[in-house]
Scaffold this motif. Structure first.
Motif, PDB file in Angstrom:
ATOM      1  N   ALA A   1       2.288  15.319   1.534  1.00 16.93           N
ATOM      2  CA  ALA A   1       2.415  14.940   2.949  1.00 16.93           C
ATOM      3  C   ALA A   1       1.092  14.379   3.483  1.00 16.93           C
ATOM      4  N   ALA A   2      -0.021  15.027   3.118  1.00 15.45           N
ATOM      5  CA  ALA A   2      -1.330  14.565   3.591  1.00 15.45           C
ATOM      6  C   ALA A   2      -1.659  13.190   3.030  1.00 15.45           C
ATOM      7  N   TYR A   3      -1.342  12.981   1.750  1.00 13.17           N
ATOM      8  CA  TYR A   3      -1.587  11.671   1.133  1.00 13.17           C
ATOM      9  C   TYR A   3      -0.764  10.587   1.826  1.00 13.17           C
ATOM     10  N   THR A   4       0.482  10.911   2.122  1.00 14.18           N
ATOM     11  CA  THR A   4       1.357   9.930   2.783  1.00 14.18           C
ATOM     12  C   THR A   4       0.826   9.587   4.172  1.00 14.18           C
ATOM     13  N   VAL A   5       0.471  10.616   4.949  1.00 11.03           N
ATOM     14  CA  VAL A   5      -0.046  10.380   6.302  1.00 11.03           C
ATOM     15  C   VAL A   5      -1.334   9.553   6.244  1.00 11.03           C
ATOM     16  N   LEU A   6      -2.210   9.877   5.274  1.00 12.08           N
ATOM     17  CA  LEU A   6      -3.473   9.139   5.141  1.00 12.08           C
ATOM     18  C   LEU A   6      -3.224   7.663   4.812  1.00 12.08           C
ATOM     19  N   ALA A   7      -2.283   7.412   3.888  1.00 10.77           N
ATOM     20  CA  ALA A   7      -1.983   6.028   3.503  1.00 10.77           C
ATOM     21  C   ALA A   7      -1.493   5.220   4.699  1.00 10.77           C
ATOM     22  N   TYR A   8      -0.593   5.812   5.478  1.00 14.82           N
ATOM     23  CA  TYR A   8      -0.041   5.074   6.626  1.00 14.82           C
ATOM     24  C   TYR A   8      -1.082   4.924   7.735  1.00 14.82           C
ATOM     25  N   ARG A   9      -2.012   5.853   7.819  1.00 15.39           N
ATOM     26  CA  ARG A   9      -3.061   5.743   8.835  1.00 15.39           C
ATOM     27  C   ARG A   9      -4.092   4.667   8.449  1.00 15.39           C
ATOM     28  N   VAL A  10      -4.492   4.670   7.164  1.00 15.87           N
ATOM     29  CA  VAL A  10      -5.494   3.707   6.702  1.00 15.87           C
ATOM     30  C   VAL A  10      -4.954   2.281   6.777  1.00 15.87           C
ATOM     31  N   PHE A  11      -3.677   2.107   6.391  1.00 15.52           N
ATOM     32  CA  PHE A  11      -3.089   0.758   6.350  1.00 15.52           C
ATOM     33  C   PHE A  11      -2.169   0.507   7.540  1.00 15.52           C
ATOM     34  N   GLY A  12      -2.453   1.152   8.664  1.00 16.38           N
ATOM     35  CA  GLY A  12      -1.664   0.926   9.865  1.00 16.38           C
ATOM     36  C   GLY A  12      -1.925  -0.444  10.462  1.00 16.38           C
ATOM     37  N   GLY A  13      -1.121  -0.800  11.469  1.00 17.97           N
ATOM     38  CA  GLY A  13      -1.274  -2.095  12.118  1.00 17.97           C
ATOM     39  C   GLY A  13      -0.579  -3.206  11.355  1.00 17.97           C
ATOM     40  N   LYS A  14      -0.858  -4.460  11.775  1.00 13.99           N
ATOM     41  CA  LYS A  14      -0.211  -5.597  11.127  1.00 13.99           C
ATOM     42  C   LYS A  14      -0.735  -5.781   9.704  1.00 13.99           C
ATOM     43  N   ALA A  15       0.146  -6.237   8.820  1.00 15.43           N
ATOM     44  CA  ALA A  15      -0.238  -6.446   7.418  1.00 15.43           C
ATOM     45  C   ALA A  15      -1.091  -7.703   7.294  1.00 15.43           C
ATOM     46  N   SER A  16      -1.967  -7.688   6.315  1.00 14.93           N
ATOM     47  CA  SER A  16      -2.773  -8.869   5.998  1.00 14.93           C
ATOM     48  C   SER A  16      -2.448  -9.305   4.584  1.00 14.93           C
ATOM     49  N   GLU A  17      -2.969 -10.454   4.196  1.00 10.46           N
ATOM     50  CA  GLU A  17      -2.669 -10.982   2.867  1.00 10.46           C
ATOM     51  C   GLU A  17      -3.067  -9.990   1.787  1.00 10.46           C
ATOM     52  N   LEU A  18      -2.176  -9.812   0.814  1.00 14.91           N
ATOM     53  CA  LEU A  18      -2.431  -8.861  -0.264  1.00 14.91           C
ATOM     54  C   LEU A  18      -3.354  -9.494  -1.300  1.00 14.91           C
ATOM     55  N   ARG A  19      -4.457  -8.818  -1.594  1.00 12.71           N
ATOM     56  CA  ARG A  19      -5.420  -9.340  -2.566  1.00 12.71           C
ATOM     57  C   ARG A  19      -5.652  -8.314  -3.667  1.00 12.71           C
ATOM     58  N   TYR A  20      -5.813  -8.830  -4.894  1.00  8.04           N
ATOM     59  CA  TYR A  20      -6.140  -7.961  -6.024  1.00  8.04           C
ATOM     60  C   TYR A  20      -7.451  -8.435  -6.647  1.00  8.04           C
ATOM     61  N   ALA A  21      -8.268  -7.511  -7.018  1.00  4.65           N
ATOM     62  CA  ALA A  21      -9.551  -7.867  -7.628  1.00  4.65           C
ATOM     63  C   ALA A  21      -9.326  -8.419  -9.026  1.00  4.65           C
TER      64      ALA A  21
ATOM     65  N   PRO B   1       0.801  -1.236   0.000  1.00  9.42           N
ATOM     66  CA  PRO B   1       0.000   0.000   0.000  1.00  9.42           C
ATOM     67  C   PRO B   1       0.834   1.287   0.000  1.00  9.42           C
ATOM     68  N   PHE B   2       2.156   1.163   0.210  1.00  8.08           N
ATOM     69  CA  PHE B   2       2.946   2.378   0.468  1.00  8.08           C
ATOM     70  C   PHE B   2       4.010   2.692  -0.579  1.00  8.08           C
ATOM     71  N   TRP B   3       4.516   1.682  -1.294  1.00  7.58           N
ATOM     72  CA  TRP B   3       5.776   1.903  -1.989  1.00  7.58           C
ATOM     73  C   TRP B   3       5.667   2.905  -3.132  1.00  7.58           C
ATOM     74  N   ASP B   4       4.520   2.978  -3.791  1.00  8.76           N
ATOM     75  CA  ASP B   4       4.345   3.995  -4.833  1.00  8.76           C
ATOM     76  C   ASP B   4       4.410   5.397  -4.242  1.00  8.76           C
ATOM     77  N   ALA B   5       3.699   5.591  -3.097  1.00  8.27           N
ATOM     78  CA  ALA B   5       3.695   6.897  -2.434  1.00  8.27           C
ATOM     79  C   ALA B   5       5.089   7.254  -1.936  1.00  8.27           C
ATOM     80  N   ASN B   6       5.826   6.246  -1.464  1.00 10.08           N
ATOM     81  CA  ASN B   6       7.177   6.516  -0.961  1.00 10.08           C
ATOM     82  C   ASN B   6       8.061   7.139  -2.034  1.00 10.08           C
ATOM     83  N   GLU B   7       7.950   6.632  -3.261  1.00  6.90           N
ATOM     84  CA  GLU B   7       8.815   7.118  -4.335  1.00  6.90           C
ATOM     85  C   GLU B   7       8.415   8.511  -4.821  1.00  6.90           C
ATOM     86  N   THR B   8       7.210   8.958  -4.456  1.00  6.28           N
ATOM     87  CA  THR B   8       6.791  10.313  -4.819  1.00  6.28           C
ATOM     88  C   THR B   8       7.745  11.350  -4.235  1.00  6.28           C
TER      89      THR B   8
END
Length: 331
Positions: free
Chosen positions: A311-331, A53-60
């Protein structure tokens, strides 16, 4: 100091913030990529899920930092890119390879997934090594000579090791059970090379750069700056001590990552002190390299809009996907 004279300092501060944020945020996901060969197939999927959920935003943040260098300090951009065209190209190849491998491994058949895992590892290694090489040359003002090449090579090894330590600590924070325990062991293995690398860099940097030597070892600057290496050593020792505690697998799982990020922050402040007021060491000051005040005022409007949005997008991403990771699923 007038506002026109302060503008290059403002842009240098924003560019430094962008590059520091990139190194910390993309540093851990590059580290996770470098750790992929050590994991089982199931663990590799979970490792990718921790950064998905983060790596694209990180490279921004890298795009922002390079963009500011291009438009706010065009003279420095020309000097830096001319001297480091090849490592920049290699870094971009590595980042593109990572991106392609990340997307293709999700859709690939099981028989093809190992190929994309290896491509993700290779891209991470190429990008991390190239960044270390560029950092080594940049610190010494892009000087020619064998001693500067050796120094750049040392950092090209040390920086990926630091990324591995950061990535392992990220996995301790985001995972559970067997993968988390393995991440603790990986962090222990990466810790010593990072300490040795930082020690060598601390010794070599003042040796190859008279400017850095004068900045750090003249009095009373030496006394005033001594807390920086002292706090760095303390943070590294505290991180190693936490890795030996069983509590790092529970509620204190965030502490190793926070301590390693602290080491990165202290390293950044030390580097910023060594470089200022140069944007290219001993060659171009930030005022000599900056665009005209009129141009900087126009650029400042764009920066005032884009930086808070990123900065707001980054903070939002880390807040929404905080906590332990779960299995990555794609539709």
């Amino acid at each position: 100091m007038s506002f026109d004279q302060a503008l290059p300092i403002i842009f240098m501060a924003v560019m430094g913030l962008a590059m520091l944020t990139y190194v910390v945020l993309d540093g851990y996901d590059l580290g996770v990529g470098l750790l992929m060969p050590r994991a089982t197939e199931a663990q590799k999927d979970m490792m990718i899920a921790t950064i998905g959920p983060f790596w694209d935003a990180n490279e921004t943040w890298l795009v922002l930092g390079v963009g500011i260098l291009l438009i706010a300090f065009p003279k420095a951009h020309g000097v830096v890119l001319t001297a480091m065209y090849l490592p920049v190209a290699l870094m971009l190849i590595g980042l593109i390879l990572r991106g392609v491998a990340f997307d293709f491994r999700v859709k690939a058949r099981d028989s093809h997934k190992p190929l994309w895992n290896r491509a993700f590892f290779a891209g991470s290694g190429i990008a991390a090594g190239s960044q270390g090489w560029m950092l080594g040359h940049y610190i010494t003002g892009l000087q020619p000579g064998w001693q500067y090449q050796v120094f750049a090579a040392a950092i090209a090894v040390a920086l990926p090791a630091a990324y591995v330590l950061l990535g392992a600590c990220w996995l301790i924070l985001k995972t559970e059970n067997d993968l988390q325990r393995r991440a603790v062991e990986w962090a222990k293995i990466a810790w010593l090379p990072v300490v040795i690398g930082m020690g060598l860099i601390s010794i070599i940097t003042p040796w190859v750069s008279p400017t850095v030597r004068e900045r750090w070892f003249s009095m009373p600057a030496f006394i005033a700056l001594f807390p920086i290496p002292l706090m760095t050593v303390t943070a590294l020792l505290a991180a190693r001590g936490m890795l030996n505690s069983h509590r790092v697998l529970g509620t204190l799982c965030w502490i190793p990552f926070a301590l390693v990020v602290t080491v990165f922050l202290l390293g950044f402040f030390g580097l910023a002190y060594s470089l200022y007021p140069f944007v290219v060491m001993d060659r171009l000051t930030i005022w000599q390299a900056a665009s005209s005040p009129e141009a900087l005022k126009v650029i400042l409007i764009g920066v005032a809009v884009s930086v808070p949005a990123i900065a707001a997008y980054t903070v939002l991403a880390y807040r929404v996907f905080g906590g332990k990771a779960s299995e990555l699923r794609y539709a």
